[in-house]
Design an enzyme around this catalytic site. Structure first.
Site, PDB file in Angstrom:
ATOM      1  N   SER A  36       0.819  -1.220   0.000  1.00  0.00           N
ATOM      2  CA  SER A  36       0.000   0.000   0.000  1.00  0.00           C
ATOM      3  C   SER A  36       0.850   1.266   0.000  1.00  0.00           C
ATOM      4  CB  SER A  36      -0.939   0.004   1.210  1.00  0.00           C
ATOM      5  OG  SER A  36      -1.760  -1.125   1.215  1.00  0.00           O
ATOM      6  N   CYS A  40       4.089   6.309  -7.436  1.00  0.00           N
ATOM      7  CA  CYS A  40       4.153   7.588  -8.151  1.00  0.00           C
ATOM      8  C   CYS A  40       4.986   8.613  -7.384  1.00  0.00           C
ATOM      9  CB  CYS A  40       2.751   8.146  -8.362  1.00  0.00           C
ATOM     10  SG  CYS A  40       1.637   7.058  -9.267  1.00  0.00           S
ATOM     11  N   VAL A  77       3.385 -15.556  -5.735  1.00  0.00           N
ATOM     12  CA  VAL A  77       2.589 -16.571  -6.423  1.00  0.00           C
ATOM     13  C   VAL A  77       3.300 -16.930  -7.723  1.00  0.00           C
ATOM     14  CG1 VAL A  77       0.397 -17.064  -7.565  1.00  0.00           C
ATOM     15  CG2 VAL A  77       0.429 -15.817  -5.392  1.00  0.00           C
ATOM     16  N   TYR A 425     -13.791  32.620 -12.001  1.00  0.00           N
ATOM     17  CA  TYR A 425     -12.904  33.693 -12.452  1.00  0.00           C
ATOM     18  C   TYR A 425     -12.615  34.675 -11.335  1.00  0.00           C
ATOM     19  CZ  TYR A 425     -11.699  38.356 -14.003  1.00  0.00           C
ATOM     20  OH  TYR A 425     -11.096  39.593 -14.110  1.00  0.00           O
ATOM     21  N   ARG A 441     -13.151  28.032 -27.959  1.00  0.00           N
ATOM     22  CA  ARG A 441     -13.679  28.995 -28.940  1.00  0.00           C
ATOM     23  C   ARG A 441     -12.922  28.885 -30.268  1.00  0.00           C
ATOM     24  NH1 ARG A 441     -14.139  34.888 -26.292  1.00  0.00           N
ATOM     25  NH2 ARG A 441     -15.002  35.294 -28.373  1.00  0.00           N
TER      26      ARG A 441
END
Length: 453
Positions: A36, A40, A77, A425, A441
């Protein structure tokens, strides 16, 4: 099977919350010492941004065992007997092998680093960075290195992150990249921006560089990396070439694999055609919601979700994983890199016609102190205007803007619909028109122009 971030780590606790020890016996095998943890985060531990190894560990073996989970570390395993509903395990310390039966099996074997079989590739001083043990070995090697020259092989996410780590450790860094530009998860025009930024940081990036061998000295330790164009001196070599699904046992057991070598599962993460076997994390392929095909994407975000879903289903609950849009972010020093959806070559590969638009903007209002540039590239389907992908390279909060595009992709939005999104904004956070909306746009205009051509 497996103790990383994926199907294993979240699955047993989730199953245990639904079923007590008397209702569900859980046996877990992990071939390493740790469970666990955040793989990263290893580049940031190596760089010194994360102070110590244990900061990356979310739950120790002792914590798992305290939840009535029979966790067997240093146990691998080695065989899956599907018909007999059992697995063969090897105790790596004692050498003992034994069989353990199962009613339900969870495969979370992760991915293995690509390590070419070239001369010298196993020499001291050559390191992968897949596990915590790998990270510790690299740190020890950096302490032993007599010189300060680091060569990073590969320029994907791990490659650029490890280049930054080596730079912060005071090494002279060369990145050898087989592709035309770093970050092959971007289109080449956006990858060029990453290349330019790395050069500006003092990182030498050599593109089109295919490694042919690792040179070693009289003591057997690495001294350089050879390519078709010459030799690059090195006191330490870090491999960041990528990973492949670790599915050799699954293949030998006759379980179904996809075109990229990962296990195939249904929406509940159950292995296709097998009612009592589940798989999750970096060993599986997932559905790309934009392309409509399976992909192999090794990310902790997906893996952790897989584990939660598997745990719920194994424990008698219910959960599904519908697929991904391929969102990923990274950075090299202060340069942020993000992508989601399809690249141009991905769109071509699935037969989609498309248009593109690229804009330059800033992460804040242009007059606000600290405004930094960013470049946004958007890809939309020809005529329909359906969003297909977004790539962002910039600074000062550029990367997480890709999340807006990820939501739009998941919702199947058109670029025209995106222009009406009510995004936040204020001058310290965004121009009046957010860069993602500016790109939308411009892409709308490209779609209209292409439709009348």
């Amino acid at each position: 099977m497996g103790g990383g971030a994926g199907g294993w780590a979240p699955a047993p606790p989730q199953a245990r919350r639904l079923k007590g020890p008397d209702e569900l016996e859980i046996v877990a095998f992990e071939r390493g010492h740790f469970t666990s943890y955040s793989a990263c985060g290893i580049p940031y531990w190596v760089s010194g941004d994360v102070e110590k190894r244990d900061d990356l560990i979310a739950r120790t073996p002792q914590e798992h065992r305290a939840r009535s989970i029979d966790l067997r570390t240093r146990t691998e395993v080695t065989e899956i007997d599907v018909a007999g509903q059992r697995v063969r395990a090897l105790d790596r310390d004692s050498g003992e092998t034994y069989w353990t039966g199962f009613d339900k099996l969870v495969i979370a074997t992760g991915a293995r680093p690509v390590r070419p079989g070239l001369p010298g590739m196993d020499a001291p001083g050559v390191h992968g960075v897949q596990t915590l043990g790998d990270g510790q070995a690299l740190l020890d090697s950096l302490d032993r290195a007599e010189g300060r020259r680091a060569v990073v092989v590969g320029a994907g996410y791990i490659g650029v992150e490890m280049a930054e780590a080596m730079l912060k450790r005071g090494f002279e860094v060369t990145v050898l990249n087989r592709g035309a530009q770093p970050m092959a998860t971007l289109d080449p025009d956006m990858g060029r921006l990453v290349h330019d930024a790395m050069d500006g940081l003092g990182i030498t990036t050599v593109n089109g560089a295919a490694v042919t061998r690792i040179h070693t000295g009289p003591d057997g330790r690495v001294t350089g990396v050879a390519t078709d164009d010459g030799n690059h001196p090195a006191d330490v070599v870090v491999l960041g070439i990528g990973v492949e699904p670790e599915t050799a046992l699954a293949r030998a057991a006759g379980l179904p694999l996809g075109p990229h070598g990962g296990l195939l599962t249904d929406l509940s993460m159950r292995v296709v055609g097998h009612g009592n076997i589940w798989a999750g994390g970096d060993c599986v392929e997932v559905l790309d919601l934009v392309a409509g095909r399976t992909r192999h994407i090794a990310l902790g975000t997906h893996a952790n979700k897989h584990g939660q879903i598997i745990g719920a289903n194994v424990g008698g609950g219910y959960g599904t994983f519908p697929g991904v849009v391929g969102t990923a972010v990274s950075k090299v020093c202060d340069l942020e890199i993000a992508r989601t959806g399809l690249r141009e070559k991905d769109a071509r590969a699935v037969g989609l016609r498309y248009v593109t638009a690229t804009i330059e903007s800033t992460g804040r209002a242009g007059y606000y102190p600290g405004a930094q540039p960013m470049t946004v590239k958007m890809i939309a389907e020809y005529r329909t205007g359906r969003l297909l992908g977004v790539q962002i390279v910039g600074r000062d909060g550029a990367a997480k803007r890709v999340d807006v595009a990820a939501v739009a992709l998941t919702a199947g939005m058109t670029v025209e619909a995106m222009t009406a999104l009510d995004l936040g904004y204020a001058p310290p956070f965004s121009p009046v028109w957010d860069p993602v909306l500016v790109a939308a746009r411009k892409t709308v205009a490209a779609v209209r122009e292409a439709g009348t051509a």
